[in-house]
Design an enzyme around this catalytic site. Structure first.
Site, PDB file in Angstrom:
ATOM      1  N   THR A  24      77.832  -1.508  81.741  1.00  0.00           N
ATOM      2  CA  THR A  24      79.281  -1.315  81.872  1.00  0.00           C
ATOM      3  C   THR A  24      79.827  -0.612  80.627  1.00  0.00           C
ATOM      4  O   THR A  24      80.626   0.338  80.731  1.00  0.00           O
ATOM      5  CB  THR A  24      79.981  -2.670  82.094  1.00  0.00           C
ATOM      6  OG1 THR A  24      79.462  -3.225  83.319  1.00  0.00           O
ATOM      7  CG2 THR A  24      81.488  -2.536  82.207  1.00  0.00           C
ATOM      8  N   ASN A  75      73.602  -0.040  94.464  1.00  0.00           N
ATOM      9  CA  ASN A  75      73.232  -1.447  94.259  1.00  0.00           C
ATOM     10  C   ASN A  75      73.300  -2.279  95.538  1.00  0.00           C
ATOM     11  O   ASN A  75      72.626  -3.291  95.652  1.00  0.00           O
ATOM     12  CB  ASN A  75      74.125  -2.077  93.184  1.00  0.00           C
ATOM     13  CG  ASN A  75      75.584  -1.727  93.340  1.00  0.00           C
ATOM     14  OD1 ASN A  75      75.948  -0.565  93.405  1.00  0.00           O
ATOM     15  ND2 ASN A  75      76.418  -2.735  93.431  1.00  0.00           N
ATOM     16  N   GLN A 112      70.211   0.779  88.852  1.00  0.00           N
ATOM     17  CA  GLN A 112      69.335   0.208  89.879  1.00  0.00           C
ATOM     18  C   GLN A 112      68.047   1.012  90.044  1.00  0.00           C
ATOM     19  O   GLN A 112      67.053   0.495  90.543  1.00  0.00           O
ATOM     20  CB  GLN A 112      70.066   0.112  91.226  1.00  0.00           C
ATOM     21  CG  GLN A 112      71.262  -0.835  91.221  1.00  0.00           C
ATOM     22  CD  GLN A 112      70.864  -2.309  91.075  1.00  0.00           C
ATOM     23  OE1 GLN A 112      69.701  -2.690  91.260  1.00  0.00           O
ATOM     24  NE2 GLN A 112      71.833  -3.159  90.752  1.00  0.00           N
ATOM     25  N   SER A 153      70.774  -0.616  82.334  1.00  0.00           N
ATOM     26  CA  SER A 153      71.071  -2.027  82.063  1.00  0.00           C
ATOM     27  C   SER A 153      69.754  -2.770  81.860  1.00  0.00           C
ATOM     28  O   SER A 153      68.819  -2.603  82.655  1.00  0.00           O
ATOM     29  CB  SER A 153      71.817  -2.616  83.268  1.00  0.00           C
ATOM     30  OG  SER A 153      72.000  -3.990  83.091  1.00  0.00           O
ATOM     31  N   HIS A 190      69.118  -6.062  82.089  1.00  0.00           N
ATOM     32  CA  HIS A 190      68.803  -7.249  82.894  1.00  0.00           C
ATOM     33  C   HIS A 190      68.377  -6.939  84.315  1.00  0.00           C
ATOM     34  O   HIS A 190      67.972  -7.833  85.052  1.00  0.00           O
ATOM     35  CB  HIS A 190      69.960  -8.263  82.856  1.00  0.00           C
ATOM     36  CG  HIS A 190      71.202  -7.879  83.595  1.00  0.00           C
ATOM     37  ND1 HIS A 190      71.496  -8.405  84.828  1.00  0.00           N
ATOM     38  CD2 HIS A 190      72.228  -7.075  83.266  1.00  0.00           C
ATOM     39  CE1 HIS A 190      72.682  -7.925  85.217  1.00  0.00           C
ATOM     40  NE2 HIS A 190      73.141  -7.118  84.285  1.00  0.00           N
ATOM     41  N   THR A 219      77.213  -4.698  64.418  1.00  0.00           N
ATOM     42  CA  THR A 219      75.824  -5.078  64.125  1.00  0.00           C
ATOM     43  C   THR A 219      75.075  -5.242  65.441  1.00  0.00           C
ATOM     44  O   THR A 219      75.544  -5.914  66.360  1.00  0.00           O
ATOM     45  CB  THR A 219      75.798  -6.389  63.323  1.00  0.00           C
ATOM     46  OG1 THR A 219      76.542  -6.175  62.131  1.00  0.00           O
ATOM     47  CG2 THR A 219      74.372  -6.809  62.974  1.00  0.00           C
ATOM     48  N   CYS A 224      82.189 -10.578  94.121  1.00  0.00           N
ATOM     49  CA  CYS A 224      82.917 -10.206  92.915  1.00  0.00           C
ATOM     50  C   CYS A 224      82.787 -11.341  91.908  1.00  0.00           C
ATOM     51  O   CYS A 224      82.202 -12.380  92.195  1.00  0.00           O
ATOM     52  CB  CYS A 224      84.364  -9.861  93.220  1.00  0.00           C
ATOM     53  SG  CYS A 224      85.290 -11.179  93.953  1.00  0.00           S
TER      54      CYS A 224
HETATM   55  N1  PLP Z   1      75.945  -0.073  87.770  1.00  0.00           N
HETATM   56  C1  PLP Z   1      75.267  -0.635  88.776  1.00  0.00           C
HETATM   57  C2  PLP Z   1      74.766   0.224  89.906  1.00  0.00           C
HETATM   58  C3  PLP Z   1      75.044  -2.019  88.785  1.00  0.00           C
HETATM   59  O1  PLP Z   1      74.380  -2.568  89.808  1.00  0.00           O
HETATM   60  C4  PLP Z   1      75.530  -2.789  87.697  1.00  0.00           C
HETATM   61  C5  PLP Z   1      75.354  -4.266  87.695  1.00  0.00           C
HETATM   62  O2  PLP Z   1      75.382  -4.898  88.726  1.00  0.00           O
HETATM   63  C6  PLP Z   1      76.213  -2.160  86.665  1.00  0.00           C
HETATM   64  C7  PLP Z   1      76.404  -0.795  86.722  1.00  0.00           C
HETATM   65  C8  PLP Z   1      76.728  -2.930  85.469  1.00  0.00           C
HETATM   66  O3  PLP Z   1      75.655  -3.321  84.633  1.00  0.00           O
HETATM   67  P1  PLP Z   1      75.816  -4.415  83.479  1.00  0.00           P
HETATM   68  O4  PLP Z   1      75.721  -5.744  84.152  1.00  0.00           O
HETATM   69  O5  PLP Z   1      74.661  -4.190  82.542  1.00  0.00           O
HETATM   70  O6  PLP Z   1      77.115  -4.173  82.797  1.00  0.00           O
END
Ligand code: PLP
Length: 386
Positions: A71, A151, A179, A199, A201, A239, A327
């Protein structure tokens, strides 16, 4: 029976190796900006991770900027102030795909009046002819933001083709690769995107990690989103979260090494799952079935069975899945992705997403298909009794 996790697009389980790297790194003392040996040791962990993340997308190490997640990387990229081939430019408009993640739809630092949506067809693919005419009608440089993979549906956009079109009009292309990373080949040089946003995670790293990756260091957002100290080559102050970044690096390296093998296995499993779902519940509709999709994602709808009820019934039976559009309040809201594709409202409101990952087995999916059939029958029984 244990629970079955089928929500890898929401977040992937932390890889044991990434956790081990993080635990080891947490024990270090030293600010990576400090000159002394402790500081240099911390910086060296970040440099290793930078190399590992760069390797995932064939970028140069110096072009990787660590952020607190995708994000933030997206908000950094979506700015009207860019340096293009070293020259300061004011970007006129942001042209944003209609099926993008909310982080992209939010438009970053572009004021609302400077943002436009780019439509998709019924399959979820960007309308390239419409993109071309928007580009022709917009003063250059504009910024185009289109994701590599959706996603919710897993639908893949033709990124290299979009990049070529965008560049032919002297514009910038920022691609949300959250994704796609670790699930399909991603080479920033071959794709031609000016920026990829990642991302940690989604590929087995820790939550709260991400990166903005540039194709060239001379074409980059001109202003940091978070200003302050000169960390991340002056592009992201604060940092660094050293242990989290180190864990992200380990996950990125493993994801790159395993990608081909896991993607092939998951594709076979996903095809089996979709066949099984439709065999057991003939009214089930697989959305985006006939276009290139991520190997791990199935979105299935069952007209008349509300997604929220299906999700709850499946959760109680031991399955962790999502509607693509959950959401942050935990509620299920209508999917803007399916709306943009023009999917009929009652079908869209029933759609749930099943997303697989490296630990998913055939048995997990056969059990899920059985659970889905039971939930569907129960919902239909209730509806016809009412
Ligand atoms: N973009 C997509 C396609 C995602 O699926 C997600 C998370 O679900 C994000 C952006 C946002 O990622 P983050 O959770 O690292 O901010």
């Amino acid at each position: 029976m244990g629970r079955i996790y089928l929500d890898w697009n929401a977040t992937a389980p932390l890889r044991a190796e990434a956790m081990a790297t993080m635990v080891e790194t947490l024990a270090l003392t030293g600010n990576p900006s400090s000159i002394h040996a402790e500081g240099r040791a911390a910086l060296s962990r970040i440099d290793t991770a930078r190399c590992e993340v760069a390797g995932l997308v064939n970028a140069s190490e110096a072009a990787v900027i660590f952020t607190s997640g995708a994000t933030e990387a997206i908000a950094t990229a979506l700015t009207p102030h860019w340096r293009i081939a070293g020259e300061m430019k004011l970007v006129s408009r942001a042209l944003i795909g209609a099926t993008e993640h909310a982080a992209v739809l939010a438009g970053g630092r572009f004021p609302e009046g400077a943002r436009e949506r780019l439509g998709v067809d019924v399959r979820g693919l960007l309308d390239l002819a419409a993109l071309e005419s928007r580009l022709a009608a917009t003063p250059a440089p504009a910024l185009v933001a289109v994701q590599a993979a959706n996603n919710e549906t897993g639908v893949l956009q033709p990124i290299a083709e979009i990049a070529a079109l965008v560049h032919a009009h002297g514009c910038i292309f920022a691609c949300d690769a959250v994704q796609a990373a670790g699930r399909m080949p991603l080479d920033i040089m071959a794709l031609g995107a000016d920026a990829l946003m990642l991302s940690g995670h989604k590929l087995g790293g820790p939550q709260g990690t991400g990166a903005l990756v540039l194709r060239s260091e001379t074409t980059a957002p001109a202003q940091a989103l978070i200003a302050g100290g000169g960390q991340e080559m002056g592009r992201r102050a604060g940092t660094e979260a050293v242990a989290a970044i180190a864990g992200f690096g380990t996950a990125a390296e493993l994801a790159a090494a395993e990608r081909g093998e896991i993607a092939a296995r998951l594709l076979g499993l996903r095809q089996m799952l979709e066949t099984e779902l439709v065999r057991r519940v003939p009214d089930a509709v697989i959305l985006g079935r006939n276009v290139p999709r991520l190997p791990n994602t199935t979105m299935v709808g069952l007209d008349g069975a509300p997604a929220a009820t299906l999700l709850m019934a499946l959760d109680l039976s031991g399955f962790a899945i999502s509607s693509g559009s959950a959401c942050s309040s935990g509620k299920v809201k209508r999917s803007h992705v399916l709306d943009a594709m023009g999917i009929e409202r009652s079908l869209a409101e029933s759609a749930i997403r099943v997303s697989l990952g490296r630990d998913t087995s055939e048995t997990d999916l056969l059990r899920f298909a059985e659970g889905f059939e039971k939930a569907a029958k129960c919902l239909y029984r209730r509806a016809s009794a009412a």
